[in-house]
Design a protein around this motif. Structure first.
Motif, PDB file in Angstrom:
ATOM      1  N   THR A 992      -6.429 -35.101 -29.501  1.00 41.83           N
ATOM      2  CA  THR A 992      -6.812 -35.990 -28.399  1.00 41.83           C
ATOM      3  C   THR A 992      -7.549 -37.203 -28.964  1.00 41.83           C
ATOM      4  O   THR A 992      -8.295 -37.104 -29.939  1.00 41.83           O
ATOM      5  N   MET A 993      -7.335 -38.339 -28.321  1.00 43.03           N
ATOM      6  CA  MET A 993      -8.032 -39.571 -28.727  1.00 43.03           C
ATOM      7  C   MET A 993      -9.277 -39.797 -27.876  1.00 43.03           C
ATOM      8  O   MET A 993     -10.095 -40.666 -28.187  1.00 43.03           O
ATOM      9  N   LYS A 994      -9.395 -39.019 -26.785  1.00 45.05           N
ATOM     10  CA  LYS A 994     -10.569 -39.108 -25.920  1.00 45.05           C
ATOM     11  C   LYS A 994     -10.621 -37.837 -25.090  1.00 45.05           C
ATOM     12  O   LYS A 994      -9.705 -37.020 -25.119  1.00 45.05           O
ATOM     13  N   ALA A 995     -11.713 -37.674 -24.341  1.00 39.99           N
ATOM     14  CA  ALA A 995     -11.864 -36.493 -23.503  1.00 39.99           C
ATOM     15  C   ALA A 995     -10.796 -36.474 -22.424  1.00 39.99           C
ATOM     16  O   ALA A 995     -10.359 -37.519 -21.930  1.00 39.99           O
ATOM     17  N   LEU A 996     -10.368 -35.256 -22.049  1.00 42.59           N
ATOM     18  CA  LEU A 996      -9.322 -35.096 -21.059  1.00 42.59           C
ATOM     19  C   LEU A 996      -9.926 -34.891 -19.675  1.00 42.59           C
ATOM     20  O   LEU A 996     -11.066 -34.422 -19.521  1.00 42.59           O
ATOM     21  N   ASP A 997      -9.159 -35.234 -18.686  1.00 43.57           N
ATOM     22  CA  ASP A 997      -9.586 -35.098 -17.296  1.00 43.57           C
ATOM     23  C   ASP A 997      -9.507 -33.622 -16.895  1.00 43.57           C
ATOM     24  O   ASP A 997      -8.421 -33.030 -16.880  1.00 43.57           O
ATOM     25  N   ILE A 998     -10.653 -33.026 -16.568  1.00 45.14           N
ATOM     26  CA  ILE A 998     -10.697 -31.602 -16.256  1.00 45.14           C
ATOM     27  C   ILE A 998     -10.080 -31.282 -14.915  1.00 45.14           C
ATOM     28  O   ILE A 998      -9.768 -30.140 -14.599  1.00 45.14           O
ATOM     29  N   THR A 999      -9.876 -32.307 -14.071  1.00 45.31           N
ATOM     30  CA  THR A 999      -9.343 -32.070 -12.719  1.00 45.31           C
ATOM     31  C   THR A 999      -7.825 -32.058 -12.675  1.00 45.31           C
ATOM     32  O   THR A 999      -7.247 -31.683 -11.653  1.00 45.31           O
ATOM     33  N   LEU A1000      -7.179 -32.509 -13.738  1.00 47.19           N
ATOM     34  CA  LEU A1000      -5.715 -32.576 -13.725  1.00 47.19           C
ATOM     35  C   LEU A1000      -5.132 -31.168 -13.806  1.00 47.19           C
ATOM     36  O   LEU A1000      -5.589 -30.326 -14.582  1.00 47.19           O
ATOM     37  N   LYS A1001      -4.103 -30.949 -12.987  1.00 43.82           N
ATOM     38  CA  LYS A1001      -3.439 -29.655 -12.939  1.00 43.82           C
ATOM     39  C   LYS A1001      -1.959 -29.859 -13.267  1.00 43.82           C
ATOM     40  O   LYS A1001      -1.240 -30.485 -12.500  1.00 43.82           O
ATOM     41  N   GLY A1002      -1.503 -29.321 -14.383  1.00 47.18           N
ATOM     42  CA  GLY A1002      -0.104 -29.486 -14.786  1.00 47.18           C
ATOM     43  C   GLY A1002       0.017 -29.434 -16.296  1.00 47.18           C
ATOM     44  O   GLY A1002      -0.690 -28.684 -16.970  1.00 47.18           O
ATOM     45  N   LYS A1003       0.913 -30.282 -16.832  1.00 49.59           N
ATOM     46  CA  LYS A1003       1.141 -30.285 -18.273  1.00 49.59           C
ATOM     47  C   LYS A1003       1.422 -31.693 -18.767  1.00 49.59           C
ATOM     48  O   LYS A1003       1.921 -32.545 -18.033  1.00 49.59           O
ATOM     49  N   TYR A1004       1.064 -31.911 -20.053  1.00 53.57           N
ATOM     50  CA  TYR A1004       1.301 -33.198 -20.695  1.00 53.57           C
ATOM     51  C   TYR A1004       2.679 -33.167 -21.364  1.00 53.57           C
ATOM     52  O   TYR A1004       3.049 -32.168 -21.992  1.00 53.57           O
TER      53      TYR A1004
END
Length: 1295
Positions: A992-1004
């Motif tokens: 990761t290049m930065k912190a991820l959004d904890i509210t996102l639900k799904g997949k990258y």
């Protein structure tokens, strides 16, 4: 009294503890009967294997488990003991192995080693030793010949390992009856004849190897088989004649074509297509000789000489022959013939010509003519015919006719355009101009012009006689004329001149003579103007066929009036008949030295009354004619001298051919010849004769069986029965030479060779041999000759290789120049080295395998095989072995002792793009734990290139997020990739290049590219599942934060075992809820964790609580300090409390009863007795016993006072306690002990003090309460609260 009560209390406490421990130890462990179990290796996973047979005397509930390294193959029902297969079994890997069976009844666990014997099940197919069995065989190989042998092995045992062979199919089906196989040995033999031409050239055999079958777990017998293929190539042999292809052969050629021009090409092919022998062409026959020839090598037919269609005709037919250059299997040169038809095309190369023909237009009557005469009555109309034809020998040519001359306007010519078969005539156009009184004759020129080529023209003169009116008939002086003429008189010879007279002045000298009938004209004819009778055919005038002819001579005047006379023509004889021999030939047999007679007879058909039929005989001079004579009148032929067979040419095989003539006496004389063959039979009257008086030969040393030379001898007898010669060495050989006899062109040849078992040595004392060779014919006539053989020294050095290389060549190269070379040298001065390839092995995938990537020229230069492409990714190196030979070597081996090796390194070029390695891994990221630089996934790739070209650089090309509603959102630069390397595999770690959004639900959705230094790249798509904050679980531990950190690995391992999920720790923190009424909360440490599965799913708090509360995991987690998960308290699984309450009450009643009973027993003891017993300890060390251990004996007990005396707790015995429970002691013993009651030890306080100090010299001063010690040990081992203490040294006797 207080001391007594204190002792009693202490005794009661100790006895209570001992009773409790003894009751616990009284529970016996289970007994296991299993020691060996047989299991079928084909039991499926989940199938029944065996059952653990165990019993428990206490009838406790037993639980079963499996242990040991091989326990993973099975799974046991912990309640029933039934064992099932967990992992596939294979007898061929391990036929016998052990597992450890544990059976527990709660307090006790019994281990047992069980030996597992795997029973055979037919689970292995036969394996062929070769992948394919390919053979090449000639088409005439005999039926019954062994072609090859297949062999397959089966890893199974017993009947399942017995292999039987069968041919399943043969492709094509027509070959099914051609091959057979031995079912046991796998020998493939030929059953039927082969034919390369009429049958197939290739056969594919599908060979089946089937085992003997077997069964174990399943009732059905299972047979396994394997397949191997054999490709049989049938090679051709020369057994068929050639054939011409492209028949029929027909071609056209223009006349007058240039010599050497190609007309057509015939092609014959060898029907033995696998041999494809060269064909030699020739012309066997031609309808017109000398016009064409044919190329021997390629069958091209060319013009040999000038072609004139007008001479040879429109068609020339050739018989061409194609002959194979090599002998066939019958020893002959096979051949085939074909008809070639060549059409001769006409060209316009001839001028029109005028011909005069008779009225019938017969072509044979037409003669070339230039002056024609016609007649016409004055003032008459119509055509004037004068038997003129215009012919152009060119095919299809047309001639245009015109008139020239002073009177050309009076006539017209018809037809104006004529072909060769049309008569030409004049037509009167101006009748007034035909006036006899004005003009009796008109002369015209008829001009014939080639219509296609006007420059070709010719002319003929036509004289038109204008006739007057005529009324008189011509008359002959005689009515009959008798004429004589010699037979076969020349054409045109005058027989007689007969003229008629016509009184009409206009007819003077104008009578036209003619012979009738028309059939006489083939023999005689008359000059129509002069009346000259002449010979028409010399050939047909044959007296012997017809001697008298009659004819009518007709004279016709200009008015058409006719007069006739009779002619009788007699043929006189000439000498035109040849004598005729009565036989076609004569054959005479005579033994040499003998005599013979034979009569030659002939007849002559000429007039017998003339000399023309009188015959004279003679012998035509020839090579052997002087040996014979013939009577000229009678024809009697005899030999004039002795006949010698050896004087006759041997090629004639004793046959003398004489030509005898029979000649008549006519003029000129005619003769006929007949052949007389005289066979002079041979007798043995000559001995062998050598062609030289002596011979001298040379032979090299060391050549076994070497040829030295040949002697030649001839026996002049001409038959094999008398001239066959055999040679032998009768002296001088010393066993070193042999001679063999062979038929030679002239006589016989004796080849002298070194004995094959003898090796001549130039360095020995014998360098020269004088042989006596004898020649003997079948009649034992002999001749001897001297033969000298000189031994020569030879050169015997072998060439040797010099090291060269290694060489390098780039992959995919197309160069034709040498890429390397072998280098060798020969010590001999005169040598010629030739290199031959022995083998090529390429290093492919780390091992060397045969290949053919390079070729070796005879001069040692190495080139890339143009038919193959070098590929570094397949093979990186080639090792070429070659042999060098000296073609000038005279003795010994002409090749090097060892082969030469050259290494060629294949240099890589950048021709392969990186390739991603497939992985079924699922990548999951916990958003809360992901900060900058957190690894969330990885990709792996390789590049088949080498060196710098195999380096790979990964890059994140594109990032999107797909939520649970399948909505895709562009995420920008959210991830980066770090490239690392492990050997040849490059790993791209996605971070990761930065912190991820904890509210996102799904997949990258991440697209990653892999690029090599050459710019070649590929890409792959990566899915990273996002675990959001819903799945975070708080775990409370009754430990400090430092203790949690120390035990973190154990905690994670226990949680993983409980949940079977990956545990991700995101935070470890103290409990922040200090106001909680629960006193434990203030000392809790909270672990924030996620429980994630490999498929991307995660556990919620309730699921974690459920999994951590089961029987196996709960005690471990509690022992590690886990007290709650989120808001839930971790509790053991629910059990029925009533059961344990009842058991506890029963145990309490038993203990109470035991304590009361013991108390009553202890009060019976006298306190003084206890003191006496303690005092008696001083003398205990003096007591000995068979069971004595170190330390004093306690009277009335079976225990000792030294360390380890208490078998239960391993404690020292305090002698101040009364442990004597020997109720079986006699009264005498009690009286003996009670004798101490009156001692001052119990009454004198000072004495008591003194005695106490003395007692401590033997007994340790400190007493450890047994119950406290037991409870202390219990507190230290809370993991298993049901733990029992089992000391095999403690029994009920101790109580």
């Amino acid at each position: 009294m207080s001391c007594d009560m204190e002792g009693i209390a202490r005794n009661l406490l100790l006895l209570s503890m001992v009773c409790l421990i003894s009751l616990t130890n009284a529970n016996t462990g289970p007994y296991i009967y299993n020691t060996i179990e047989e299991v079928c290796e084909d039991v499926p996973i989940g199938g029944y294997a065996f059952a653990i047979n165990a019993t428990d005397r206490d009838n406790d509930t037993m639980t079963y488990s499996l242990h040991g390294p091989n326990a993973t193959y099975f799974k046991v029902n912990e309640n029933t003991g039934v064992v099932f297969v967990e992992k596939e079994l294979d007898r061929e890997t391990y036929d016998i192995f052990e597992i450890i069976v544990h059976v527990s009844d709660g307090p006790n666990t019994t281990p047992q080693k069980v030996k597992i014997v795997l029973k055979e099940a037919n689970d292995n197919r036969p394996v062929f030793q070769e992948a394919t069995y390919d053979v090449d065989i000639p088409e005439d190989i005999p039926v019954g010949t062994t072609l090859f042998t297949v062999h397959a092995t089966d890893a199974d045992s017993l009947n399942a390992g017995v292999v039987r062979y069968n041919i399943d199919t043969v492709i094509p089906e027509a070959g099914e009856n051609l091959f057979s196989i031995s079912s046991v040995k796998g020998i493939v033999t030929l059953k039927g004849p082969l034919n390369y031409t009429s049958m197939n050239q290739f056969y594919q055999l599908k060979i089946n190897a089937t085992d003997g079958g077997g069964k174990c777990h399943y009732n059905e017998t299972k047979f396994l088989s394997s397949i191997a293929f054999s490709f049989i190539t049938v090679n051709d042999v020369p057994d068929l004649d050639p054939r011409f292809i492209g028949l029929p052969y027909e071609e056209s050629v223009v006349e007058n074509s240039v010599v050497g021009k190609t007309v057509l090409k015939v092609t014959a092919m060898d029907q033995d297509t696998g041999i494809n022998d060269d064909i030699i062409y020739s012309i066997e026959n031609s309808s017109a000789d000398g016009l064409f020839n044919i190329s021997r090598e390629d069958g091209v037919i060319c013009i040999l000489s000038n072609i004139d269609r007008e001479i040879i005709g429109d068609v020339v037919e050739l018989i061409v022959k194609g002959t194979e250059s090599q002998r066939n299997i019958h020893g002959v040169f096979a051949s085939v013939t074909a008809l070639v038809r060549i059409n001769i095309l006409d060209i316009n190369d001839n001028e029109p010509e005028f011909f005069k023909c008779n009225e019938t237009g017969d072509e044979h009557s037409c003669v070339k003519w230039s002056h024609f005469t016609g007649e016409v009555f004055e003032h008459s109309l119509g055509p004037i015919s004068f038997n003129m034809k215009v012919k152009d020998q060119d095919k299809g040519s047309k001639s245009r006719l015109i008139l020239e001359g002073a009177d050309k306007e009076v006539f017209s010519v018809e037809p104006e355009l004529t072909m060769s078969d049309n008569f030409v005539q004049l037509v009167v156009k101006q009748t007034p101009n035909l006036d006899f009184e004005d003009k009796q004759q008109m002369v015209l020129q008829v001009i014939a012009i080639d219509d296609d080529k006007p420059s070709f023209r010719s002319s003929a003169t036509v004289t038109i006689n204008i006739k007057d009116i005529n009324d008189m008939t011509p008359t002959f002086p005689q009515s009959t004329y008798r004429l004589n003429v010699s037979e076969h008189s020349p054409v045109g010879m005058t027989i007689a001149n007969i003229t008629a007279e016509d009184p009409d002045t206009m007819d003077k000298d104008r009578l036209i003579y003619k012979l009738l009938p028309a059939s006489i004209l083939q023999y005689f004819d008359v000059d129509q103007n002069s009346g000259r009778i002449y010979v028409k055919s010399q050939t047909l005038l044959d007296r012997e066929a017809r001697s008298l002819y009659t004819a009518t001579l007709q004279a016709m005047d200009t008015g058409g009036k006719v007069g006739t006379t009779m002619l009788e023509i007699t043929l006189t004889d000439i000498n035109d008949q040849y004598p005729v021999m009565n036989r076609d030939s004569y054959l005479v047999f005579v033994e040499e030295g003998g005599a013979f007679e034979v009569r030659i007879e002939a007849t002559d058909a000429d007039d017998p009354d003339t000399v023309n039929s009188q015959i004279v005989y003679d012998i035509v001079p020839s090579r052997y004619s002087d040996n014979f004579t013939i009577n000229p009148d009678t024809g009697l032929l005899t030999n004039s001298g002795i006949l010698n067979r050896e004087a006759i040419d041997p090629n004639l095989e004793g046959k003398i051919e004489l030509n005898v003539t029979a000649t008549d006496k006519g003029s000129p004389p005619l003769s006929t010849m007949v052949t007389v063959i005289i066979n002079v039979e041979d007798v043995n009257d000559n001995k062998p004769v050598f062609n030289a008086s002596s011979y001298t030969f040379q032979v090299r040393e060391g050549d076994k069986g070497a040829y030295a030379g040949s002697v030649y001898a001839e026996d002049l007898d001409q038959t094999k029965d008398f001239n066959r010669i055999s040679f032998s060495i009768i002296d001088g050989s010393f066993g070193s030479f042999i001679i063999r006899t062979f038929l030679d062109k002239q006589g016989y040849r004796g080849d002298i060779t070194v004995d094959p078992d003898i090796e001549l040595d130039y360095e020995s004392t014998r360098k020269n041999y004088i042989l006596q060779v004898e020649a003997t014919d079948l009649g034992q006539l002999k001749a001897i000759v001297r033969v000298e053989v000189n031994v020569l020294d030879v050169n015997d050095e072998r060439p040797e290789f010099r090291p060269t290389g290694p060489f390098k060549v780039k992959e995919n190269t197309t160069i034709t120049e040498p890429v390397g070379n072998f280098l060798a040298y020969d010590k001999d001065g005169n040598h010629s080295l030739v290199y031959e390839l022995e083998s090529i092995k390429c290093r492919c995938n780390g091992s060397f395998t045969p290949c053919n990537s390079f070729i070796v020229d005879p001069n040692g230069e190495i080139r890339v095989n143009p038919e193959l492409t070098l590929d570094y990714e397949q093979c990186v190196q080639a090792v070429i072995e070659a042999q060098v030979m000296d073609v000038f070597t005279e003795k010994g081996e002409n090749s090097s002792v060892s082969t030469g090796k050259v290494v060629i390194d294949i240099v890589d070029i950048n021709d392969n793009a990186p390739q991603f390695i497939f992985s079924d891994s699922v990548f999951v990221v916990v958003s809360e734990s992901a900060s900058k630089g957190t690894s969330v996934g990885e990709v792996t790739a390789t590049d088949r290139d080498s060196g710098e070209f195999k380096e790979i650089e990964f890059k994140v090309v594109h990032t999107e997020f797909k939520d649970t509603d399948d909505i895709i959102t562009e995420m920008g630069n959210l991830f980066d990739v770090v490239t690392t390397q492990q050997k040849d595999i490059y790993i791209g770690i996605i971070q990761t290049m930065k912190a991820l959004d904890i509210t996102l639900k799904g997949k990258y959705l991440v697209k990653v590219s892999a690029t090599d230094p050459g710019g070649l790249s590929t890409s792959t798509d990566l899915e990273i599942f996002n675990v959001d904050g819903r799945y975070k679980v708080d775990l409370g531990f009754k430990l400090s934060e430092a203790e949690v950190q120390d035990k973190l690995k154990e905690i994670v391992r226990a949680l993983t075992d409980a949940t079977k999920a990956t545990v991700v720790i995101v935070d470890i923190r103290p409990n922040s809820d200090s106001n909680s009424p629960d006193s434990r909360s203030s000392s809790l440490t909270i672990i924030d964790a996620y429980f994630i599965y490999s498929n991307g799913t995660a556990l919620i708090e309730e699921e974690v609580v459920e999994k951590c509360s089961d029987d196996d995991n709960y005690p471990i987690l509690v022992d590690l300090g886990l007290v709650n998960i989120g808001e839930s308290t971790v509790e053991p699984p629910y059990t029925d409390p009533l059961r344990y309450i009842m058991l506890g009450m029963m145990a309490g009643l038993i203990i109470l009863l035991a304590v009361l009973t013991t108390s009553l027993m202890c009060t019976r003891r006298n306190y003084k007795r206890k003191l006496k017993a303690a005092k008696a300890m001083n003398s205990a060390s003096m007591v000995t016993s068979d069971k004595e251990k170190s330390g004093p004996v306690v009277p009335g007990t079976n225990k000792y006072t030294t360390e380890g005396a208490n078998p239960v707790l391993n404690l020292n015995i305090d002698t101040a306690m009364a442990l004597n429970m020997d109720e079986g002691s006699s009264e005498t013993d009690k009286i003996s002990l009670n004798s101490l009651d009156d001692s001052d030890y119990m009454t004198n306080p000072e004495s008591e003090t003194k005695s106490g100090s003395q007692l401590y010299d033997v007994i340790p001063p400190e007493y450890i309460e047994p119950l406290d010690a037991a409870l202390a040990q219990r507190d230290q081992k809370k993991i298993n609260p049901l733990m029992a203490y089992n000391n095999p040294g403690f029994s009920t006797t101790d109580l």
